[in-house]
Write an enzyme that holds these catalytic residues in place. Structure first.
Site, PDB file in Angstrom:
ATOM      1  N   ASP A  66      -1.721   6.425   6.625  1.00  0.00           N
ATOM      2  CA  ASP A  66      -2.793   5.510   6.218  1.00  0.00           C
ATOM      3  C   ASP A  66      -2.996   4.535   7.378  1.00  0.00           C
ATOM      4  O   ASP A  66      -2.129   3.710   7.647  1.00  0.00           O
ATOM      5  CB  ASP A  66      -2.358   4.776   4.944  1.00  0.00           C
ATOM      6  CG  ASP A  66      -3.326   3.655   4.525  1.00  0.00           C
ATOM      7  OD1 ASP A  66      -4.349   3.454   5.199  1.00  0.00           O
ATOM      8  OD2 ASP A  66      -3.028   3.000   3.503  1.00  0.00           O
ATOM      9  N   LYS A  74     -11.914  -2.209   6.627  1.00  0.00           N
ATOM     10  CA  LYS A  74     -11.089  -3.120   7.405  1.00  0.00           C
ATOM     11  C   LYS A  74     -11.648  -3.286   8.820  1.00  0.00           C
ATOM     12  O   LYS A  74     -11.923  -4.378   9.243  1.00  0.00           O
ATOM     13  CB  LYS A  74      -9.634  -2.628   7.464  1.00  0.00           C
ATOM     14  CG  LYS A  74      -9.013  -2.356   6.101  1.00  0.00           C
ATOM     15  CD  LYS A  74      -8.891  -3.615   5.247  1.00  0.00           C
ATOM     16  CE  LYS A  74      -8.750  -3.366   3.755  1.00  0.00           C
ATOM     17  NZ  LYS A  74      -7.539  -2.727   3.323  1.00  0.00           N
ATOM     18  N   TRP A 106       0.830  -1.214   0.000  1.00  0.00           N
ATOM     19  CA  TRP A 106       0.000   0.000   0.000  1.00  0.00           C
ATOM     20  C   TRP A 106       0.859   1.256   0.000  1.00  0.00           C
ATOM     21  O   TRP A 106       0.558   2.230  -0.684  1.00  0.00           O
ATOM     22  CB  TRP A 106      -0.971   0.002   1.171  1.00  0.00           C
ATOM     23  CG  TRP A 106      -1.869  -1.195   1.204  1.00  0.00           C
ATOM     24  CD1 TRP A 106      -2.097  -2.022   2.265  1.00  0.00           C
ATOM     25  CD2 TRP A 106      -2.669  -1.717   0.130  1.00  0.00           C
ATOM     26  NE1 TRP A 106      -2.981  -3.023   1.910  1.00  0.00           N
ATOM     27  CE2 TRP A 106      -3.340  -2.861   0.618  1.00  0.00           C
ATOM     28  CE3 TRP A 106      -2.876  -1.345  -1.196  1.00  0.00           C
ATOM     29  CZ2 TRP A 106      -4.206  -3.628  -0.168  1.00  0.00           C
ATOM     30  CZ3 TRP A 106      -3.745  -2.103  -1.985  1.00  0.00           C
ATOM     31  CH2 TRP A 106      -4.384  -3.219  -1.474  1.00  0.00           C
TER      32      TRP A 106
HETATM   33  C1  LIG Z   1      -6.940  -2.321   2.119  1.00  0.00           C
HETATM   34  C2  LIG Z   1      -5.947  -1.249   2.282  1.00  0.00           C
HETATM   35  C3  LIG Z   1      -5.741  -0.295   1.292  1.00  0.00           C
HETATM   36  C4  LIG Z   1      -6.468  -0.317  -0.049  1.00  0.00           C
HETATM   37  O1  LIG Z   1      -7.792   0.047   0.131  1.00  0.00           O
HETATM   38  P1  LIG Z   1      -8.792   0.299  -1.107  1.00  0.00           P
HETATM   39  O2  LIG Z   1     -10.015   0.819  -0.406  1.00  0.00           O
HETATM   40  O3  LIG Z   1      -9.012  -1.014  -1.762  1.00  0.00           O
HETATM   41  O4  LIG Z   1      -8.186   1.296  -2.007  1.00  0.00           O
HETATM   42  C5  LIG Z   1      -4.827   0.706   1.544  1.00  0.00           C
HETATM   43  N1  LIG Z   1      -4.158   0.771   2.705  1.00  0.00           N
HETATM   44  C6  LIG Z   1      -4.334  -0.138   3.680  1.00  0.00           C
HETATM   45  C7  LIG Z   1      -3.559  -0.033   4.952  1.00  0.00           C
HETATM   46  C8  LIG Z   1      -5.238  -1.167   3.504  1.00  0.00           C
HETATM   47  O5  LIG Z   1      -5.408  -2.089   4.472  1.00  0.00           O
END
Ligand SMILES: *Cc1c(COP(=O)(O)O)cnc(C)c1O
Length: 359
Positions: A170, A194, A100
């Site tokens: 993030d 998540k 990511w």
């Molecule tokens: C799942 C995830 C993403 C990607 O998320 P999308 O909504 O599919 O773009 C990015 N960063 C982290 C930490 C994630 O767990």
């Protein structure tokens, strides 16, 4: 009806109480004769839903008044691009701890100078690099991290020393799993699928002084975070139903005792699994101990066929989605807020039995 123990990394398990409330309010939300899916985002009813959600989130995280809360859509991926559109003027520093962060870095590099400050790619992202003295310069607009690495199971237990530069994080897969000090960040964001709600909602918590009108000229209004904050997330139709579910989860978190209590429960659950892994002769955790996540726990047997057998047999036993990410293989148990302790205990029992039967 029978529910499985769902160890999916995302979209992932939600609290049963929340799903039941949503079901009971599906046809007639609070006597208004319609579902939350059917009401105008400009209605008084929805205004209450989004305002209450924000207020509860502010309470859970003690978000200071000089920070905005914004509900967005488009996935974390859209933020990978939106962050440099809004904030990358000269240079931005990225710490690469997995897929990511790598994707976010690549989006930034399309738009300006993105600098790789550190990386743990040399060991398949199984650790968090030392971030105490990185080559951060005064002309960097921000330092970017992915705080909990969903795929690899690592987590920053100490935030990087950003040498005074703004920190962008993030937190998709650790959001609301334990208390966090919002004041240490300038821009926090999470895809809620998540740990918090259904796919389609991103939550941003941004320091107002970091938000800017000086965005790249091609930035769409819905990706201009200052504008979205000013419009209180209602520049256009927001992901109404998803925001409503997030709001129910915030209420649930408050009822559970807030983030401190949630953190205690999550530590306890993770310990059950890690303690088992640390003594097992068949299974082993793939992450350096001090960098372990309490949300995502990857593990392997070292034998791909045995891993596949484990995934198949665990599924038959009602333990779903234990297959590791398609890029790394092995297994991964995501044990988010809504995974009960009993689910982790059942997983460990199953692993013990599997180990006996296969060694
Ligand atoms: C799942 C995830 C993403 C990607 O998320 P999308 O909504 O599919 O773009 C990015 N960063 C982290 C930490 C994630 O767990």
């Amino acid at each position: 009806m029978s529910r499985v123990y769902n160890f999916s990394a995302g979209p992932a398990v939600l609290p049963e109480e929340v799903l039941k409330t949503a079901a009971s309010e599906m046809l007639d939300y609070h006597g208004c004769g319609m579902s939350v899916m059917e009401m105008s985002h400009r209605s008084k009813m929805f205004d209450d839903i989004i305002k209450t959600a924000e207020a509860d989130l502010r309470e859970l995280l003690s978000i200071p008044d000089d920070y905005s809360v914004i509900f967005l859509q488009g996935g974390a991926h859209l933020l990978f691009a939106g962050i440099p559109m809004n904030f990358l003027k000269k240079k931005a520093g990225y710490i690469i701890t997995g897929q990511w962060a790598t994707k976010a870095f690549k989006e930034a590099a399309k738009q300006g100078e993105a600098v790789e400050l550190a990386s743990s790619k040399d060991k398949t992202f199984s650790y968090i690099p030392d971030c105490s003295d990185l080559p951060i310069t005064d002309d960097m607009d921000y330092v970017y991290i992915c705080e909990n690495n969903t795929i690899y199971g690592t987590k920053y237990h100490t935030l990087p020393n950003t040498k005074g530069r703004p920190l962008v994080s993030d937190v998709s897969s650790c959001f609301l799993s334990e208390p966090m000090d919002v004041t240490k960040y300038d821009f926090i964001y999470a895809g809620v699928q998540k740990n918090v709600g259904p796919a389609g909602v991103q939550i941003v918590i941004a320091k107002n002084s970091f938000l800017t009108d000086d965005v790249k000229p091609y930035t769409p209004d819905i990706m201009n975070y200052k504008l979205m904050a000013e419009k209180e997330s209602l520049l256009n139709t927001p992901p109404c139903y998803g925001i409503y579910i997030c709001g129910l989860v915030f209420k649930w978190l408050k009822e559970m005792g807030g983030l401190k209590e949630m953190g205690r429960r999550n530590e306890e659950k993770a310990k059950i699994l890690y303690d088992f892994l640390d003594q097992s002769k068949l299974f082993k955790g793939t992450v350096r101990k001090e960098d372990r996540s309490i949300m995502n726990v990857p593990f392997v047997t070292g034998d791909a066929d045995l891993d596949a057998k484990f995934v198949a047999e665990s599924k038959a036993a009602g333990l779903e989605n234990l297959k590791g990410h398609r890029t790394v293989g092995g297994m991964r148990a995501s044990i988010y807020n809504a995974m009960p302790r009993a689910g982790v205990e059942k997983l460990v029992e199953f692993m013990e039995a599997f180990e006996k039967a296969n060694s």
